[in-house]
Design a protein around this motif. Structure first.
Motif, PDB file in Angstrom:
ATOM      1  N   LEU A 181     -14.035  24.879  41.474  1.00  0.00           N
ATOM      2  CA  LEU A 181     -12.731  25.508  41.624  1.00  0.00           C
ATOM      3  C   LEU A 181     -12.111  25.836  40.277  1.00  0.00           C
ATOM      4  O   LEU A 181     -12.455  25.237  39.253  1.00  0.00           O
ATOM      5  CB  LEU A 181     -11.783  24.626  42.423  1.00  0.00           C
ATOM      6  N   ASN A 182     -11.201  26.805  40.315  1.00  0.00           N
ATOM      7  CA  ASN A 182     -10.386  27.091  39.143  1.00  0.00           C
ATOM      8  C   ASN A 182      -9.369  25.975  38.954  1.00  0.00           C
ATOM      9  O   ASN A 182      -8.816  25.462  39.936  1.00  0.00           O
ATOM     10  CB  ASN A 182      -9.644  28.423  39.322  1.00  0.00           C
ATOM     11  N   ASP A 183      -9.093  25.611  37.706  1.00  0.00           N
ATOM     12  CA  ASP A 183      -8.175  24.493  37.478  1.00  0.00           C
ATOM     13  C   ASP A 183      -6.733  24.845  37.835  1.00  0.00           C
ATOM     14  O   ASP A 183      -5.885  23.955  37.934  1.00  0.00           O
ATOM     15  CB  ASP A 183      -8.261  23.979  36.041  1.00  0.00           C
ATOM     16  N   ASP A 184      -6.450  26.140  38.077  1.00  0.00           N
ATOM     17  CA  ASP A 184      -5.108  26.521  38.499  1.00  0.00           C
ATOM     18  C   ASP A 184      -5.046  26.846  39.987  1.00  0.00           C
ATOM     19  O   ASP A 184      -4.086  27.448  40.462  1.00  0.00           O
ATOM     20  CB  ASP A 184      -4.609  27.728  37.695  1.00  0.00           C
ATOM     21  N   ALA A 185      -6.089  26.451  40.726  1.00  0.00           N
ATOM     22  CA  ALA A 185      -6.139  26.772  42.152  1.00  0.00           C
ATOM     23  C   ALA A 185      -4.997  26.095  42.895  1.00  0.00           C
ATOM     24  O   ALA A 185      -4.811  24.880  42.790  1.00  0.00           O
ATOM     25  CB  ALA A 185      -7.474  26.321  42.738  1.00  0.00           C
ATOM     26  N   PRO A 186      -4.195  26.849  43.650  1.00  0.00           N
ATOM     27  CA  PRO A 186      -3.119  26.241  44.431  1.00  0.00           C
ATOM     28  C   PRO A 186      -3.696  25.345  45.516  1.00  0.00           C
ATOM     29  O   PRO A 186      -4.731  25.637  46.099  1.00  0.00           O
ATOM     30  CB  PRO A 186      -2.390  27.446  45.033  1.00  0.00           C
ATOM     31  N   GLN A 187      -3.040  24.231  45.772  1.00  0.00           N
ATOM     32  CA  GLN A 187      -3.488  23.309  46.783  1.00  0.00           C
ATOM     33  C   GLN A 187      -2.976  23.739  48.154  1.00  0.00           C
ATOM     34  O   GLN A 187      -1.806  24.026  48.329  1.00  0.00           O
ATOM     35  CB  GLN A 187      -3.002  21.883  46.467  1.00  0.00           C
ATOM     36  N   VAL A 188      -3.912  23.817  49.124  1.00  0.00           N
ATOM     37  CA  VAL A 188      -3.567  24.181  50.506  1.00  0.00           C
ATOM     38  C   VAL A 188      -4.190  23.121  51.398  1.00  0.00           C
ATOM     39  O   VAL A 188      -5.379  23.172  51.703  1.00  0.00           O
ATOM     40  CB  VAL A 188      -4.089  25.590  50.864  1.00  0.00           C
ATOM     41  N   PRO A 189      -3.398  22.117  51.833  1.00  0.00           N
ATOM     42  CA  PRO A 189      -3.961  20.948  52.506  1.00  0.00           C
ATOM     43  C   PRO A 189      -4.807  21.270  53.740  1.00  0.00           C
ATOM     44  O   PRO A 189      -5.814  20.621  53.979  1.00  0.00           O
ATOM     45  CB  PRO A 189      -2.719  20.132  52.890  1.00  0.00           C
ATOM     46  N   ASN A 190      -4.389  22.267  54.543  1.00  0.00           N
ATOM     47  CA  ASN A 190      -5.094  22.516  55.797  1.00  0.00           C
ATOM     48  C   ASN A 190      -6.211  23.544  55.714  1.00  0.00           C
ATOM     49  O   ASN A 190      -6.864  23.826  56.709  1.00  0.00           O
ATOM     50  CB  ASN A 190      -4.090  22.997  56.857  1.00  0.00           C
ATOM     51  N   ALA A 191      -6.436  24.101  54.536  1.00  0.00           N
ATOM     52  CA  ALA A 191      -7.305  25.285  54.451  1.00  0.00           C
ATOM     53  C   ALA A 191      -8.705  25.050  54.992  1.00  0.00           C
ATOM     54  O   ALA A 191      -9.298  25.943  55.578  1.00  0.00           O
ATOM     55  CB  ALA A 191      -7.362  25.768  53.003  1.00  0.00           C
ATOM     56  N   TRP A 192      -9.249  23.848  54.790  1.00  0.00           N
ATOM     57  CA  TRP A 192     -10.657  23.629  55.083  1.00  0.00           C
ATOM     58  C   TRP A 192     -10.903  22.960  56.430  1.00  0.00           C
ATOM     59  O   TRP A 192     -12.058  22.755  56.813  1.00  0.00           O
ATOM     60  CB  TRP A 192     -11.273  22.748  53.992  1.00  0.00           C
ATOM     61  N   ILE A 193      -9.842  22.600  57.159  1.00  0.00           N
ATOM     62  CA  ILE A 193     -10.040  21.787  58.363  1.00  0.00           C
ATOM     63  C   ILE A 193      -9.641  22.546  59.620  1.00  0.00           C
ATOM     64  O   ILE A 193      -8.948  23.555  59.551  1.00  0.00           O
ATOM     65  CB  ILE A 193      -9.257  20.472  58.277  1.00  0.00           C
TER      66      ILE A 193
END
Length: 299
Positions: free
Chosen positions: A287-299
Motif C-alpha cells: 500500500l501507499n503510505d498515504d492510503a486513506p483507511q476504510v474499515p469496511n472496504a475489504w469485508i
C-alpha cells in the motif's frame, strides 16, 4: 450479564445474471454473479421477528435483474455502485449496502472461418474465455455517504519454468526440503486493489492492473514467493495512481523434480511432479503510505 445483538447484515447471495446486448446481429454478453448484503435498523427483526424494516432478499434478486435490463451491465464496479446506492437511497431502514460482483468472460467465436455457414453478419457465438474471474466489491452508505470500491481478480494461474530460487531459510530437526537455485514457480493469484475514490476509469484501470501483475511476475527473478508478491503489488501502485492498496493471496503450486535415476536417466529440471496439496499459502498487502483507511472496504 447482558446479552445484546451484535453487528449483522442480510441479503441475497449469488444471483446469476446474464445480460445480452443486441446490436443487430452483433451480440455482447455480460455474465455476472451478484451478491447483495444490507444492514441498518434491523434490531427488531432479530429480537421480535418484526419484518417491517426488511427488504426481502427476493426483492433484492429481482432488483438485480431489473437493473440489468434498465441500465445494462457495463463495468461491474459501476453496476455494483448503482445497486448499492439504490438500496440505501430508496429504503429508510437500510443504511449500508455491500455489493459484490464476479464477472465471467466470454470470447466471440470468429465466424470468418466458416463463411459457408452464412454467419458473416451474425456474431452471437461465444466460448468461455480465460481462467480468471474479474471481481468488484462495493460498500455504500448511499449517494451522499461514504463509499469504497475494491476491484480484483481470482483464479489467475501463472508459472515461471525457471528464474526462481529458494534457499537460506530456517532449518531445524524437521527440515527435509533441499535448497534450490532453479525451480518452477507457479501460483494461482487472487488479487484485490482498493481505489482512492469511486470515479475511476474502471475498465482501463482493471486492464492495466492485470497487466502489471503479469509483467512483474514474469520479470522478477524470485528468491521467494513473498518477494514476487511484493513486486507485483508495487508495480500496480507505481503505474496506477488511483489505486492505493493491493492485497494478494498466492498459493505455492509446488512442482517437484522427479528422481529418474532408478531408470538410468538424468533429470535436469525437465520432468516434474505437480502436487496439488498440501501447499504453501502466501498472503500480503502492498500500500501507499498515504492510503486513506476504510474499515469496511475489504469485508
Amino acid at each position: 450479564m447482558a446479552i445484546v445483538l451484535g453487528p449483522n447484515r442480510y441479503g441475497k447471495a449469488e444471483t446469476r445474471v446474464v445480460r445480452v446486448t443486441k446490436d443487430g446481429g452483433v451480440h455482447r454478453i455480460k455474465d455476472c454473479n451478484v451478491s447483495v448484503s444490507l444492514s441498518g435498523d434491523m434490531d427488531e427483526v432479530h429480537l421480535t421477528g418484526d419484518n417491517a424494516a426488511v427488504l426481502p432478499t427476493d426483492t433484492q434478486k429481482n432488483t438485480v435483474f431489473a437493473f440489468a435490463k434498465k441500465y445494462g451491465v457495463g463495468e461491474i464496479e459501476e453496476f455494483a455502485l448503482l445497486l448499492a446506492r439504490h438500496f440505501v437511497d430508496s429504503q429508510p431502514t437500510i443504511h449500508h449496502a455491500r455489493v459484490e460482483v464476479e464477472e465471467y468472460s466470454w470470447e466471440r467465436i470468429p465466424v470468418e472461418d466458416a463463411p459457408h455457414l452464412g454467419l458473416r453478419d451474425k456474431q452471437h457465438s461465444f466460448v468461455r474465455g480465460g481462467t480468471e474471474v474479474r471481481t468488484a466489491l462495493v460498500h455504500s452508505d448511499g449517494s451522499d455517504g461514504d463509499e469504497s470500491v475494491v476491484s480484483g481478480l481470482k483464479n489467475l494461474v501463472v508459472l515461471n519454468s525457471t528464474g526462481s530460487e529458494f534457499y537460506g531459510y530456517i532449518e531445524d530437526e524437521y527440515t527435509t526440503l533441499a535448497p534450490t537455485h532453479d525451480r518452477i514457480l507457479a501460483t494461482e493469484v487472487t488479487a484485490q486493489w482498493r481505489h482512492r475514490g469511486t470515479d475511476s476509469s474502471w475498465g482501463r484501470s482493471y486492464r492495466d492492473a492485470r497487466r502489471c501483475l503479469l509483467e512483474a511476475f514474469a520479470e522478477t527473478h524470485s528468491l521467494s514467493l513473498q518477494q514476487t508478491l511484493y513486486q507485483m503489488g508495487r508495480r500496480v501502485l507505481n503505474e496506477r495512481r488511483e489505486i492505493v492498496e493491493v492485497r494478494m493471496a498466492m498459493p505455492n503450486k509446488h512442482h517437484f523434480v522427479v528422481d529418474l535415476s532408478p531408470f538410468g536417466m538424468d533429470n535436469d529440471n525437465e520432468v516434474f511432479f505437480a502436487a496439488d496439496r498440501p501447499y504453501g499459502l502466501i498472503e500480503g498487502a502492498v500500500l501507499n503510505d498515504d492510503a486513506p483507511q476504510v474499515p469496511n472496504a475489504w469485508i
